[in-house]
Design a protein around this motif. Structure first.
Motif, PDB file in Angstrom:
ATOM      1  N   LEU A 166       1.027  -1.301  -0.188  1.00 52.84           N
ATOM      2  CA  LEU A 166       0.079   0.083   0.063  1.00 52.84           C
ATOM      3  C   LEU A 166       0.845   1.356   0.093  1.00 52.84           C
ATOM      4  CD1 LEU A 166      -2.592  -1.024   2.727  1.00 52.84           C
ATOM      5  CD2 LEU A 166      -2.742  -1.375   0.206  1.00 52.84           C
ATOM      6  N   PRO A 167       0.515   2.468  -0.692  1.00 55.48           N
ATOM      7  CA  PRO A 167       1.272   3.549  -0.837  1.00 55.48           C
ATOM      8  C   PRO A 167       0.779   4.531   0.069  1.00 55.48           C
ATOM      9  CG  PRO A 167      -0.237   3.381  -2.700  1.00 55.48           C
ATOM     10  CD  PRO A 167      -0.380   2.027  -2.161  1.00 55.48           C
ATOM     11  N   LEU A 168       1.516   4.747   1.113  1.00 56.30           N
ATOM     12  CA  LEU A 168       1.075   5.233   2.089  1.00 56.30           C
ATOM     13  C   LEU A 168       1.701   7.079   2.346  1.00 56.30           C
ATOM     14  CD1 LEU A 168      -0.560   4.837   4.875  1.00 56.30           C
ATOM     15  CD2 LEU A 168       1.725   4.659   6.054  1.00 56.30           C
ATOM     16  N   SER A 169       0.798   7.898   2.649  1.00 59.00           N
ATOM     17  CA  SER A 169       1.220   9.234   2.598  1.00 59.00           C
ATOM     18  C   SER A 169       1.546   9.704   4.156  1.00 59.00           C
ATOM     19  CB  SER A 169       0.151  10.069   1.803  1.00 59.00           C
ATOM     20  OG  SER A 169       0.592  11.754   2.085  1.00 59.00           O
ATOM     21  N   LEU A 170       2.681  10.137   4.387  1.00 53.85           N
ATOM     22  CA  LEU A 170       3.037  10.279   5.630  1.00 53.85           C
ATOM     23  C   LEU A 170       2.826  11.901   6.108  1.00 53.85           C
ATOM     24  CD1 LEU A 170       6.521   8.552   5.969  1.00 53.85           C
ATOM     25  CD2 LEU A 170       3.965   7.705   6.502  1.00 53.85           C
ATOM     26  N   SER A 171       2.730  12.257   7.179  1.00 46.25           N
ATOM     27  CA  SER A 171       2.450  13.637   7.641  1.00 46.25           C
ATOM     28  C   SER A 171       3.410  14.527   7.180  1.00 46.25           C
ATOM     29  CB  SER A 171       2.358  13.696   9.206  1.00 46.25           C
ATOM     30  OG  SER A 171       3.762  13.288   9.923  1.00 46.25           O
ATOM     31  N   ASP A 172       4.725  14.316   6.968  1.00 44.29           N
ATOM     32  CA  ASP A 172       5.528  15.483   6.253  1.00 44.29           C
ATOM     33  C   ASP A 172       5.663  15.189   4.706  1.00 44.29           C
ATOM     34  OD1 ASP A 172       6.740  12.791   5.609  1.00 44.29           O
ATOM     35  OD2 ASP A 172       8.584  13.243   6.187  1.00 44.29           O
ATOM     36  N   GLY A 173       4.454  14.891   4.082  1.00 46.43           N
ATOM     37  CA  GLY A 173       4.240  14.753   2.787  1.00 46.43           C
ATOM     38  C   GLY A 173       5.023  13.818   1.798  1.00 46.43           C
ATOM     39  N   SER A 174       5.883  13.099   2.606  1.00 49.70           N
ATOM     40  CA  SER A 174       6.435  12.206   1.720  1.00 49.70           C
ATOM     41  C   SER A 174       5.655  11.012   1.708  1.00 49.70           C
ATOM     42  CB  SER A 174       7.824  11.799   2.433  1.00 49.70           C
ATOM     43  OG  SER A 174       7.793  11.085   3.664  1.00 49.70           O
ATOM     44  N   MET A 175       6.005   9.893   0.965  1.00 52.44           N
ATOM     45  CA  MET A 175       5.177   8.472   0.850  1.00 52.44           C
ATOM     46  C   MET A 175       6.378   7.340   0.895  1.00 52.44           C
ATOM     47  SD  MET A 175       2.803   9.109  -2.277  1.00 52.44           S
ATOM     48  CE  MET A 175       2.004   7.538  -2.358  1.00 52.44           C
ATOM     49  N   VAL A 176       5.726   6.260   1.526  1.00 59.34           N
ATOM     50  CA  VAL A 176       6.452   5.058   1.480  1.00 59.34           C
ATOM     51  C   VAL A 176       5.529   4.132   1.142  1.00 59.34           C
ATOM     52  CG1 VAL A 176       5.933   4.579   4.153  1.00 59.34           C
ATOM     53  CG2 VAL A 176       7.784   3.795   3.020  1.00 59.34           C
ATOM     54  N   MET A 177       6.148   2.624   0.501  1.00 61.98           N
ATOM     55  CA  MET A 177       5.397   1.717   0.369  1.00 61.98           C
ATOM     56  C   MET A 177       5.369   0.736   1.397  1.00 61.98           C
ATOM     57  SD  MET A 177       4.268   2.090  -2.684  1.00 61.98           S
ATOM     58  CE  MET A 177       3.554   0.278  -2.962  1.00 61.98           C
TER      59      MET A 177
ATOM     60  N   TYR B 217       4.701   8.095  -8.337  1.00 61.28           N
ATOM     61  CA  TYR B 217       4.580   8.867  -6.939  1.00 61.28           C
ATOM     62  C   TYR B 217       5.513  10.053  -6.847  1.00 61.28           C
ATOM     63  CZ  TYR B 217       1.333   5.249  -5.853  1.00 61.28           C
ATOM     64  OH  TYR B 217       0.257   4.276  -6.110  1.00 61.28           O
ATOM     65  N   GLY B 218       6.613  10.012  -7.957  1.00 65.38           N
ATOM     66  CA  GLY B 218       7.375  10.826  -7.883  1.00 65.38           C
ATOM     67  C   GLY B 218       8.699  11.037  -6.817  1.00 65.38           C
ATOM     68  N   ALA B 219       9.360  12.228  -6.621  1.00 64.66           N
ATOM     69  CA  ALA B 219      10.407  12.221  -5.679  1.00 64.66           C
ATOM     70  C   ALA B 219      10.032  12.268  -4.130  1.00 64.66           C
ATOM     71  CB  ALA B 219      10.958  13.628  -5.814  1.00 64.66           C
ATOM     72  N   SER B 220       8.896  12.327  -3.800  1.00 64.55           N
ATOM     73  CA  SER B 220       8.281  12.252  -2.522  1.00 64.55           C
ATOM     74  C   SER B 220       8.386  10.740  -1.920  1.00 64.55           C
ATOM     75  CB  SER B 220       6.718  12.788  -2.219  1.00 64.55           C
ATOM     76  OG  SER B 220       6.001  11.922  -3.276  1.00 64.55           O
ATOM     77  N   LEU B 221       8.502   9.909  -2.844  1.00 60.84           N
ATOM     78  CA  LEU B 221       8.508   8.259  -2.670  1.00 60.84           C
ATOM     79  C   LEU B 221       9.864   8.007  -1.841  1.00 60.84           C
ATOM     80  CD1 LEU B 221       7.082   5.411  -2.627  1.00 60.84           C
ATOM     81  CD2 LEU B 221       8.153   5.053  -4.736  1.00 60.84           C
ATOM     82  N   ARG B 222       9.797   7.511  -0.553  1.00 66.17           N
ATOM     83  CA  ARG B 222      11.013   7.201  -0.043  1.00 66.17           C
ATOM     84  C   ARG B 222      11.808   5.803  -0.515  1.00 66.17           C
ATOM     85  NH1 ARG B 222      11.669   9.062   5.410  1.00 66.17           N
ATOM     86  NH2 ARG B 222      10.085  10.361   5.880  1.00 66.17           N
ATOM     87  N   ALA B 223      12.885   5.920  -0.363  1.00 68.25           N
ATOM     88  CA  ALA B 223      13.851   4.847  -0.800  1.00 68.25           C
ATOM     89  C   ALA B 223      13.311   3.504   0.422  1.00 68.25           C
ATOM     90  CB  ALA B 223      15.371   4.867  -0.463  1.00 68.25           C
ATOM     91  N   GLY B 224      13.329   2.410  -0.377  1.00 65.56           N
ATOM     92  CA  GLY B 224      13.116   1.173   0.561  1.00 65.56           C
ATOM     93  C   GLY B 224      11.611   1.214   0.896  1.00 65.56           C
ATOM     94  N   MET B 225      11.087   0.014   1.785  1.00 65.04           N
ATOM     95  CA  MET B 225       9.662  -0.195   2.163  1.00 65.04           C
ATOM     96  C   MET B 225       9.652  -0.400   3.563  1.00 65.04           C
ATOM     97  SD  MET B 225       9.582  -4.018   0.448  1.00 65.04           S
ATOM     98  CE  MET B 225       8.106  -4.443   1.463  1.00 65.04           C
ATOM     99  N   VAL B 226       8.379  -0.344   4.056  1.00 65.98           N
ATOM    100  CA  VAL B 226       8.138  -0.954   5.435  1.00 65.98           C
ATOM    101  C   VAL B 226       7.352  -2.042   5.574  1.00 65.98           C
ATOM    102  CG1 VAL B 226       7.013  -0.042   7.636  1.00 65.98           C
ATOM    103  CG2 VAL B 226       8.304   1.539   6.269  1.00 65.98           C
ATOM    104  N   VAL B 227       7.914  -3.037   6.302  1.00 63.77           N
ATOM    105  CA  VAL B 227       7.183  -4.298   6.269  1.00 63.77           C
ATOM    106  C   VAL B 227       6.609  -4.174   7.886  1.00 63.77           C
ATOM    107  CG1 VAL B 227       7.222  -6.725   6.398  1.00 63.77           C
ATOM    108  CG2 VAL B 227       8.759  -5.417   4.795  1.00 63.77           C
ATOM    109  N   LEU B 228       5.309  -4.055   7.876  1.00 68.22           N
ATOM    110  CA  LEU B 228       4.628  -4.229   9.110  1.00 68.22           C
ATOM    111  C   LEU B 228       4.832  -5.629   9.835  1.00 68.22           C
ATOM    112  CD1 LEU B 228       1.119  -3.028   8.250  1.00 68.22           C
ATOM    113  CD2 LEU B 228       3.014  -1.653   9.180  1.00 68.22           C
ATOM    114  N   GLU B 229       5.051  -5.331  11.262  1.00 73.13           N
ATOM    115  CA  GLU B 229       5.278  -6.434  12.194  1.00 73.13           C
ATOM    116  C   GLU B 229       4.110  -6.967  12.304  1.00 73.13           C
ATOM    117  OE1 GLU B 229       7.303  -4.561  15.508  1.00 73.13           O
ATOM    118  OE2 GLU B 229       9.261  -4.595  14.227  1.00 73.13           O
TER     119      GLU B 229
END
Length: 224
Positions: A87-98, A155-167
């Motif tokens: 899921l592409p998630l928009s964070l509070s600082d305006g960036s995004m992370v998968m 998603y452009g430059a706001s997409l962070r490197a890497g990804m977050v795997v939920l525990e």
């Protein structure tokens, strides 16, 4: 010429042994980093670490799901399809992370996904995937592999490197693995095998190339 070839064949196993040993050391360090991260408290992803490399540490994410659901199709036990939900998630600082929200249960259906998501996970490097020609790569729907290039263009430059795997996966999903599947001990075992082979070849080459043996061999070749 024959002597140089024999020496080269003898040295090759030692080079491969050193290479495998170095890989084992590197893999051990990666696992140690994962285990050390498990003991730390999760930290929120902030603007300050936006350009930092994913280091497998524990993070806390919270935001809105703002893009298409991506189902990464793999192969599970018994050869059955195994789908990981991204899921592409928009964070509070305006960036995004998968975010890898979990795996669909075998023979199950995709549950209703929330519009907002919060939880703890591991910030991991982008997976290195080997795909065959004709594989489905993309950013939404069922794919054989997520396409980093397509996601970045979407998603452009706001997409962070890497990804977050939920525990803890979302309700109705199974946990996705966040610990690397490799075993460093295998590399150390390969290093030992190459070392033993190199010693065996070295002993054989010594018997073949030692002065007395070599003179006898040359004399036999002259007679023939």
């Amino acid at each position: 010429m024959k002597t140089s070839v024999i020496i080269g064949c003898c040295l090759l196993p030692f080079v491969l042994s050193l290479w495998q040993w170095q890989r084992g050391v590197t893999r051990s360090a990666e696992l140690a980093a994962v285990e050390a991260a498990a003991l730390q408290s999760p930290q929120a992803m902030t603007t300050a670490d936006r350009v930092a490399a994913p280091d497998r540490r524990r993070v806390r994410v919270e935001g809105r799901v703002v893009g298409d659901v991506l189902l990464w199709q793999g192969t599970g036990l018994g050869g059955r399809p195994d789908y990981r939900v991204w899921l592409p998630l928009s964070l509070s600082d305006g960036s995004m992370v998968m975010v890898d929200a979990g795996r669909i249960a075998p023979d199950g259906r995709l549950p209703v996904l929330p519009h907002r998501l919060s939880g703890h996970g591991r910030w991991q490097p982008w997976p290195q995937l080997l795909t065959l020609s004709g594989a489905r790569l993309g950013h939404k729907g069922v794919v054989d592999a997520p396409s980093r290039e397509v996601l970045e263009s979407r998603y452009g430059a706001s997409l962070r490197a890497g990804m977050v795997v939920l525990e803890v996966p979302l309700a109705g999903l199974l946990a996705s693995p966040f610990k690397p599947a490799f075993d460093p001990q295998r590399h150390f075992a390969y290093a030992l095998q190459w070392l033993l082979l190199g010693l065996l070849l070295l002993a054989s080459a010594w018997r073949l190339l030692k002065p007395g043996r070599r003179s006898h061999t040359l004399a036999m070749e002259e007679v023939q």
